[in-house]
Motif scaffolding. Sequence first.
Motif, PDB file in Angstrom:
ATOM      1  N   LYS A   1      33.015  32.675  45.368  1.00  0.00           N
ATOM      2  CA  LYS A   1      32.601  34.163  45.298  1.00  0.00           C
ATOM      3  C   LYS A   1      32.314  34.441  43.609  1.00  0.00           C
ATOM      4  CE  LYS A   1      32.886  37.443  48.250  1.00  0.00           C
ATOM      5  NZ  LYS A   1      31.804  38.258  48.648  1.00  0.00           N
TER       6      LYS A   1
ATOM      7  N   GLY B   1      32.968  42.102  36.947  1.00  0.00           N
ATOM      8  CA  GLY B   1      34.055  42.859  36.433  1.00  0.00           C
ATOM      9  C   GLY B   1      35.255  42.599  37.303  1.00  0.00           C
ATOM     10  N   GLY B   2      34.995  42.219  38.520  1.00  0.00           N
ATOM     11  CA  GLY B   2      36.241  42.080  39.170  1.00  0.00           C
ATOM     12  C   GLY B   2      36.829  43.205  39.807  1.00  0.00           C
ATOM     13  N   HIS B   3      36.229  44.365  39.710  1.00  0.00           N
ATOM     14  CA  HIS B   3      36.814  45.758  40.156  1.00  0.00           C
ATOM     15  C   HIS B   3      36.560  45.958  41.379  1.00  0.00           C
ATOM     16  CE1 HIS B   3      38.782  46.105  36.574  1.00  0.00           C
ATOM     17  NE2 HIS B   3      38.988  47.269  36.723  1.00  0.00           N
TER      18      HIS B   3
ATOM     19  N   LEU C   1      35.958  42.954  43.740  1.00  0.00           N
ATOM     20  CA  LEU C   1      36.616  41.773  44.050  1.00  0.00           C
ATOM     21  C   LEU C   1      38.177  41.389  43.833  1.00  0.00           C
ATOM     22  CD1 LEU C   1      35.895  38.996  45.512  1.00  0.00           C
ATOM     23  CD2 LEU C   1      35.230  37.837  43.387  1.00  0.00           C
TER      24      LEU C   1
ATOM     25  N   ALA D   1      22.668  42.657  34.399  1.00  0.00           N
ATOM     26  CA  ALA D   1      23.721  42.887  35.662  1.00  0.00           C
ATOM     27  C   ALA D   1      25.022  42.826  34.930  1.00  0.00           C
ATOM     28  CB  ALA D   1      23.557  41.781  36.490  1.00  0.00           C
TER      29      ALA D   1
ATOM     30  N   HIS E   1      29.787  50.017  33.476  1.00  0.00           N
ATOM     31  CA  HIS E   1      29.668  51.538  33.701  1.00  0.00           C
ATOM     32  C   HIS E   1      29.951  52.192  32.300  1.00  0.00           C
ATOM     33  CE1 HIS E   1      29.851  49.741  37.803  1.00  0.00           C
ATOM     34  NE2 HIS E   1      31.215  49.838  37.954  1.00  0.00           N
TER      35      HIS E   1
ATOM     36  N   GLY F   1      33.852  47.331  35.225  1.00  0.00           N
ATOM     37  CA  GLY F   1      33.048  47.291  36.511  1.00  0.00           C
ATOM     38  C   GLY F   1      31.614  47.039  35.781  1.00  0.00           C
TER      39      GLY F   1
ATOM     40  N   SER G   1      30.111  54.048  46.730  1.00  0.00           N
ATOM     41  CA  SER G   1      29.711  53.628  45.070  1.00  0.00           C
ATOM     42  C   SER G   1      28.967  54.819  44.812  1.00  0.00           C
ATOM     43  CB  SER G   1      28.925  52.526  45.058  1.00  0.00           C
ATOM     44  OG  SER G   1      30.034  51.513  44.886  1.00  0.00           O
TER      45      SER G   1
ATOM     46  N   LEU H   1      26.543  54.034  42.036  1.00  0.00           N
ATOM     47  CA  LEU H   1      25.395  53.819  41.446  1.00  0.00           C
ATOM     48  C   LEU H   1      24.072  53.741  42.375  1.00  0.00           C
ATOM     49  CD1 LEU H   1      26.515  51.348  38.543  1.00  0.00           C
ATOM     50  CD2 LEU H   1      25.570  53.601  38.356  1.00  0.00           C
TER      51      LEU H   1
ATOM     52  N   GLU I   1      21.863  33.671  45.618  1.00  0.00           N
ATOM     53  CA  GLU I   1      21.205  34.286  44.855  1.00  0.00           C
ATOM     54  C   GLU I   1      22.159  35.046  43.710  1.00  0.00           C
ATOM     55  OE1 GLU I   1      16.720  35.306  45.855  1.00  0.00           O
ATOM     56  OE2 GLU I   1      18.573  36.505  47.138  1.00  0.00           O
TER      57      GLU I   1
ATOM     58  N   LYS J   1      28.876  64.750  42.263  1.00  0.00           N
ATOM     59  CA  LYS J   1      29.533  64.032  42.982  1.00  0.00           C
ATOM     60  C   LYS J   1      30.818  64.585  43.795  1.00  0.00           C
ATOM     61  CE  LYS J   1      32.801  59.947  42.725  1.00  0.00           C
ATOM     62  NZ  LYS J   1      33.266  58.658  41.896  1.00  0.00           N
TER      63      LYS J   1
ATOM     64  N   SER K   1      40.898  58.157  46.234  1.00  0.00           N
ATOM     65  CA  SER K   1      40.388  56.944  45.563  1.00  0.00           C
ATOM     66  C   SER K   1      39.574  57.257  44.516  1.00  0.00           C
ATOM     67  CB  SER K   1      39.452  56.232  46.899  1.00  0.00           C
ATOM     68  OG  SER K   1      38.273  57.113  46.892  1.00  0.00           O
TER      69      SER K   1
ATOM     70  N   TYR L   1      36.479  57.598  44.805  1.00  0.00           N
ATOM     71  CA  TYR L   1      35.138  57.187  45.060  1.00  0.00           C
ATOM     72  C   TYR L   1      34.310  58.561  45.524  1.00  0.00           C
ATOM     73  CZ  TYR L   1      35.691  51.956  44.769  1.00  0.00           C
ATOM     74  OH  TYR L   1      35.943  50.916  44.367  1.00  0.00           O
TER      75      TYR L   1
HETATM   76  C1  LIG Z   1      40.421  51.754  40.601  1.00  0.00           C
HETATM   77  C2  LIG Z   1      38.780  51.821  41.204  1.00  0.00           C
HETATM   78  C3  LIG Z   1      38.094  52.835  41.417  1.00  0.00           C
HETATM   79  C4  LIG Z   1      36.774  52.587  41.496  1.00  0.00           C
HETATM   80  N1  LIG Z   1      36.180  53.838  41.609  1.00  0.00           N
HETATM   81  C5  LIG Z   1      34.490  53.860  41.916  1.00  0.00           C
HETATM   82  C6  LIG Z   1      34.053  55.037  41.842  1.00  0.00           C
HETATM   83  O1  LIG Z   1      34.238  56.170  41.876  1.00  0.00           O
HETATM   84  N2  LIG Z   1      32.566  54.635  42.121  1.00  0.00           N
HETATM   85  C7  LIG Z   1      31.887  53.564  42.294  1.00  0.00           C
HETATM   86  O2  LIG Z   1      30.852  53.313  42.401  1.00  0.00           O
HETATM   87  N3  LIG Z   1      32.734  52.363  41.979  1.00  0.00           N
HETATM   88  C8  LIG Z   1      33.931  52.579  41.952  1.00  0.00           C
HETATM   89  N4  LIG Z   1      34.734  51.375  41.921  1.00  0.00           N
HETATM   90  C9  LIG Z   1      34.189  50.254  41.845  1.00  0.00           C
HETATM   91  C10 LIG Z   1      33.648  49.421  40.458  1.00  0.00           C
HETATM   92  O3  LIG Z   1      32.532  50.391  40.116  1.00  0.00           O
HETATM   93  C11 LIG Z   1      33.265  48.143  40.737  1.00  0.00           C
HETATM   94  O4  LIG Z   1      33.324  47.666  39.337  1.00  0.00           O
HETATM   95  C12 LIG Z   1      31.971  47.599  41.201  1.00  0.00           C
HETATM   96  O5  LIG Z   1      31.918  48.019  42.382  1.00  0.00           O
HETATM   97  C13 LIG Z   1      32.088  46.189  41.337  1.00  0.00           C
HETATM   98  O6  LIG Z   1      31.518  45.524  40.006  1.00  0.00           O
HETATM   99  P1  LIG Z   1      32.287  44.424  39.478  1.00  0.00           P
HETATM  100  O7  LIG Z   1      31.632  44.173  38.197  1.00  0.00           O
HETATM  101  O8  LIG Z   1      33.733  44.750  39.097  1.00  0.00           O
HETATM  102  O9  LIG Z   1      31.992  43.411  40.509  1.00  0.00           O
HETATM  103  P2  LIG Z   1      33.118  42.237  41.102  1.00  0.00           P
HETATM  104  O10 LIG Z   1      34.406  42.815  41.785  1.00  0.00           O
HETATM  105  O11 LIG Z   1      33.203  41.010  40.009  1.00  0.00           O
HETATM  106  O12 LIG Z   1      32.214  41.736  42.248  1.00  0.00           O
HETATM  107  C14 LIG Z   1      31.957  42.449  43.489  1.00  0.00           C
HETATM  108  C15 LIG Z   1      31.093  41.571  44.417  1.00  0.00           C
HETATM  109  O13 LIG Z   1      29.706  41.572  43.695  1.00  0.00           O
HETATM  110  C16 LIG Z   1      29.360  40.190  43.641  1.00  0.00           C
HETATM  111  N5  LIG Z   1      28.842  39.849  42.381  1.00  0.00           N
HETATM  112  C17 LIG Z   1      29.230  40.466  41.188  1.00  0.00           C
HETATM  113  N6  LIG Z   1      28.207  40.430  40.427  1.00  0.00           N
HETATM  114  C18 LIG Z   1      27.148  39.930  40.920  1.00  0.00           C
HETATM  115  C19 LIG Z   1      26.134  39.404  40.417  1.00  0.00           C
HETATM  116  N7  LIG Z   1      25.619  39.569  39.299  1.00  0.00           N
HETATM  117  N8  LIG Z   1      25.098  38.915  41.361  1.00  0.00           N
HETATM  118  C20 LIG Z   1      25.327  38.783  42.614  1.00  0.00           C
HETATM  119  N9  LIG Z   1      26.663  39.053  43.193  1.00  0.00           N
HETATM  120  C21 LIG Z   1      27.689  39.555  42.225  1.00  0.00           C
HETATM  121  C22 LIG Z   1      30.763  39.392  43.824  1.00  0.00           C
HETATM  122  O14 LIG Z   1      30.683  38.260  44.244  1.00  0.00           O
HETATM  123  C23 LIG Z   1      31.631  40.389  44.601  1.00  0.00           C
HETATM  124  O15 LIG Z   1      31.451  39.890  46.081  1.00  0.00           O
HETATM  125  C24 LIG Z   1      36.014  51.461  41.606  1.00  0.00           C
HETATM  126  C25 LIG Z   1      36.844  50.363  41.318  1.00  0.00           C
HETATM  127  C26 LIG Z   1      38.281  50.445  41.311  1.00  0.00           C
HETATM  128  C27 LIG Z   1      39.076  49.175  40.990  1.00  0.00           C
END
Ligand SMILES: Cc1cc2nc3c(=O)[nH]c(=O)nc-3n(C[C@H](O)[C@H](O)[C@H](O)COP(=O)(O)OP(=O)(O)OC[C@H]3O[C@@H](n4cnc5c(N)ncnc54)[C@H](O)[C@@H]3O)c2cc1C
Lengths: 781, 155, 288
Positions: free
Chosen positions: C28, C32-34, C36, C77, C81, C113, C126, C128, C168, C188, C194, C196
């Motif tokens: 995986k 940002g991990g948020h 995953l 990418a 946020h 994120g 989500s 976005l 990809e 929104k 949550s 969301y």
């Molecule tokens: C408490 C909490 C509240 C949240 N509230 C909201 C909200 O209100 N609205 C909202 O929209 N989101 C919300 N989120 C989600 C947040 O926006 C996440 O950050 C986002 O959905 C995932 O981005 P990430 O960078 O953290 O991805 P990650 O967790 O790192 O990855 C998510 C997935 O995408 C894949 N991935 C990541 N980057 C890439 C890339 N460049 N190319 C291909 N695959 C990739 C990963 O492999 C994984 O499967 C929330 C999250 C949390 C923890």
Amino acid sequence: MSGKIGSAIKRREDPALITGRGRYTDDLKLPGMLHAAIVRSPHAHARIRGIDIAAAKASPGVHGVFTAEDVNAAGLPGMVPVGWLLPELKTPPHPILASEKVNHVGDAVAVVVADERYQARDAADLVEVDYEPLPASSNPKKTTEGAQQIHDEAPNNIAFDWEIGDRAKTDAAFAAAAHTVEVDLTNNRLIPFAIEPRAVIADYDGDRGAITVHMTTQNPHVHRLLMCLASLGFPEHKVRVVAPEVGGGFGSKIHHYADETIVCLCSIKLGRPVKWTATRTETNLTDAHGRDHVTHAELALDEGGKITGLRVETWANMGAYLSTFAPAVPTYLYGTLLSGQYDIPAIHAHVVGTFTNTCPVDAYRGAGRPEATFVVERLMHLAGEATGLGPAEIRRRNFVRPDAFPYETQVALTYDSGNYEPALDRALELVGYDALVAEQAERRKDRTRPQIGIGFSNFIEACGLAPSAVVGSLGAQAGQWESADVRVHPTGTVTVYTGSSSHGQGHETTFAQIVADKLGLEVDQVEVVHGDTDKVQFGMGTYGSRSAAVGGSAIARSVEKIVEKSKRIAAHLLEASAEDIDFAGGKFTVKGSPESSLGWADVTLQAYLAHNYPDDLEPGLSATTFYDPSNFTYPFGSHICVVEVDPETGNTRLLQYVAVDDVGNVINPMIVEGQVHGGLAQGIGQALWEGTAYDEQAQLLTGSLMDYALPKIHNLPMYTLDRTVTPCPHNPLGVKGVGEAGAIASPPAVVNAVLDALQPWGVRHLDMPLHAEKVWRATQA
Amino acid sequence: MGVPIKVQVNGKTYERTVEPRTLLVHFLREELGLTGTNVGCETSLCGACTVMVDGKTVKSCTQLALQADGSSVTTIEGIADGDRLSAVQEGFWEKHGLQCGYCTPGMIMAATHLLSENPKPSEAEIRAGLKGNLCRCTGYHNIVEAVKYAAAKMA
Amino acid sequence: MYPAKFDYVRAHSIEEALQLLSQHEDAKLLAGGHSLIPMMKLRLAQPTTVIDIGRIDGLRGVRRISGDDGDTLQIGALTTHAELAASAELREHAPVIAEAAAAIGDAQVRHRGTIGGNIAHADPASDLPAALLAAGATVHLQGPSGTRTVPASAFFVDLLTTDLGMDELVTGVEVPVRGEGTGQAYLKFEHPASGYAVVGAAAAVSMRGGECTAASIYLNGVCATPLDGSAVAAKIAGTAADDATINAAVAALTAEDPLADVYASGEYRAHLAKVYAKRALKAARDRA
Ligand SMILES: Cc1cc2nc3c(=O)[nH]c(=O)nc-3n(C[C@H](O)[C@H](O)[C@H](O)COP(=O)(O)OP(=O)(O)OC[C@H]3O[C@@H](n4cnc5c(N)ncnc54)[C@H](O)[C@@H]3O)c2cc1C
Ligand code: FES
Ligand code: FES
């Protein structure tokens, strides 16, 4: 810091907590400590065909995997007890580890101990339990209507059938009534959700045959007692229970859970300290939940809007087992409160407590009293509408009059004091009622606009639990006094050992204020010790808004005894008679000759030197009190909530919340206001957002913060608070208790406000939580 | 199995090896003994675990320790200047912004960051800025007051 | 709370990330991990290898690029946020994205994120996705066989499913600079637990001389992929886009198979979609 009673001094507990130096249970690390993970049932109801622990045992870092067999082999009684009995109460066994059948999701079946917590969790995943699922039930009423029987001991899943009041008299009142109003309602099941999850560290000392348990508890002595009597079986002098910092409780950390004894078992078996900290999922599945009633209630009134009778039928969900104080909550803490602030000549309440395949339900902030207040105040709202008198006038006509105290209700309580109308007047004034009503009328002209709603709630609570003889006669298996051991040191400083056990309430500040005020000391000269069974001889703990009224009174009594004795020492030194000694501001003077005086420390030193000392007095200066109050205390208040409801989405926004409370005398107003704020948020949360949902298989659908909505900072307003003061007549401080007031009063205030906003649509009632969709649907009917 | 990691925490550099799955919060609490940062939930929604990584607040339960490799972390233990409380800490004390104190370290970190970006927040901005932090005790009223106090003090 | 075991590798370039992806089965990407890490904590995701792409240079930030068909904004990418919400370029030229980013979770979440992770994860709740659609964005992808671009409207395929191949990476998002007279808005309805989107409406309305020349409206949270409100937009284009027109136009919004959970039924979501579409369109018009 001088901290007279009544002054809003800053809390002494805060410096550690704002710097990260507070030590909660999970922060403690004992040498050689291992970590436990508990394996829990994913099924709400299932027979256990077998448990295979082989793979878990072989997992890296694992020291042991234990099941019910090990409980028996270790010779532990292994049962979770119930601490409050009712006539003909069914008390099915509740083993700490299930071996035959699991009765709710989260029921414990095994425990894994490993070097660290990630490993423990890995191994827990490898414990294989073979379940045969059974049909499950979650609704407190439907469970009695042909659902699968949960316990052999309880046919139709009924735990108890209880009533209070006079049925015939009440029926007669209804037969003769000019108006009646009725409502079918539920009081939604809540998750207590202290932000700190429950945690336990057990450390067994094989040489002494003794065990030390650090845990998240609101009442360490009660925990020790229950463990010794039923689950652990050790004698009390071999068990020490310590409450480190405790991160909130709200009731959930009163109760004795299987978990603390499971962790003890691990430590006994392995001879090493073992820590278990619940994950949020675990704690939400197993912390005793609150409320969960299904109720039908009716009110009878005469022509003039005077109440003539109240009739209530309630099904109360007990969950899968009877938790520690569970049977008391929907009975003696509910049925007895149904008179509210009103003079009601006839009341009858019938309560059926039932078993379901859900997490056990027990005391949660307010415990029974919020449920009673909700019934009464919903009915008052409806009565105000039905009679055309409106919410304020209907209440005024029915308040117990100030000259009627002590007032004996039809449901077993004697209200010692009260004066209800001034609180209502003040609340109306603070909220700006007339202007709001005008604005409301304006908005009602156009139903597409956001509507204003104004909701009232006039609550009473019986708290400061309370005379031991009374609670004993009602089934409590414990006393309800509180202890205080006040020890004066030779140099005049003081250490207080209290049986009350703070978990956020600020005892170290408030209790020091009581002593400082009465002895003319600085707060810094008083140390408050609590939460350790080795330090404090015995105590009943903190819940039921009892700490100031019972625990504080015990301290005040001990201080009185100390003053008494020190006056005699001073009299001896000043060569006067004890009756002629005045003590004020830390100084002993002889009546009529103010030049002849001694300081506090002169006397305390002499108490220990005893060189120049009365013959008939023992040296030393300390006093112990076991204070057993003569009655409950009866805080009350008048709350008004103002909301704006968007009929297009059903969303509710809080515009104002006014709370005028009467909690008697106030020791530290800042702390008292904080307690009200917190209670309000919890009650508002119950009304608008919080609510558990179970599916057909009794799986909890709202187990995490993704679905269970705690009140959040951006959804709440600033609150407007004020107080009236009607001191409690029967305790030395005149205090009544404040911990639960907000949570008791606010749900009906909010719900009445929303329903008031929905008045143009003719909506009579909606069940909590008032999620937007529910409100929107009500505008579509 | 262990992967080396080097982080600065509250100004002090630590070099350790960690299992990749170790969450930052567990690294801070278990490995470094910095137990001021708390864990309150499992779904990244309570904010009790809030710390600053390179000057920005994060939920340390939602970050691997390894993601903080090379970073500078500030926890509640590093907010005061020696014995001198920060304005935010002082505000929480003065205004009774805490009861059980369990949410407080996270709240203080979130409020500190908020004020660093917006030194004069309105009530609504304070509430929006702290929405990732739950408190079950205070009803938030005095938390808002605490942040206002700190803003005034820092002005 | 305790993720299962995995191996951790850190990629320093897109190429290295792609190579690692092809080498490890069941791997995986971690941005940002948020999305995953919360799943890993609950052991709902148990990858054997985690490829941390969080430090790849050049994938972070918002840049304005001139092109033949007008200027665009290139969003890396790994842009967080918080960075989207604060970006002066976005606030000026594609405000719907900045607004949607500001509506995500809370400050802490926005600090970690990323836009790439958010759209790759494709959670229907989500914020976005609809904003990208309303802004007319395209998604840039890179795989072993090179780069490609996909319009946002073709990127979101189903619940948690996108056009992104297993091998990809999302490298960025490209958004056209908002035309003169175009207003955008994101509104929104937040889930009380949550945070969301129960429903999130992203609208763009272009006005010239009192007439609406183009409109678009997309909604998060209602269906498995962003709900396309073209039918509504079509009824507004060519009118004065007054309140009455917008109020009437949203009746054309139909949600097939709306999502449902304990908090909000499908019927309610479909209703909220209309209300929020209406409000977002009006807000966008007022800013045009
Ligand atoms: C408490 C909490 C509240 C949240 N509230 C909201 C909200 O209100 N609205 C909202 O929209 N989101 C919300 N989120 C989600 C947040 O926006 C996440 O950050 C986002 O959905 C995932 O981005 P990430 O960078 O953290 O991805 P990650 O967790 O790192 O990855 C998510 C997935 O995408 C894949 N991935 C990541 N980057 C890439 C890339 N460049 N190319 C291909 N695959 C990739 C990963 O492999 C994984 O499967 C929330 C999250 C949390 C923890
Ligand atoms: S522990 Fe709750 S957000 Fe991190
Ligand atoms: S002070 Fe207890 S959770 Fe905030």
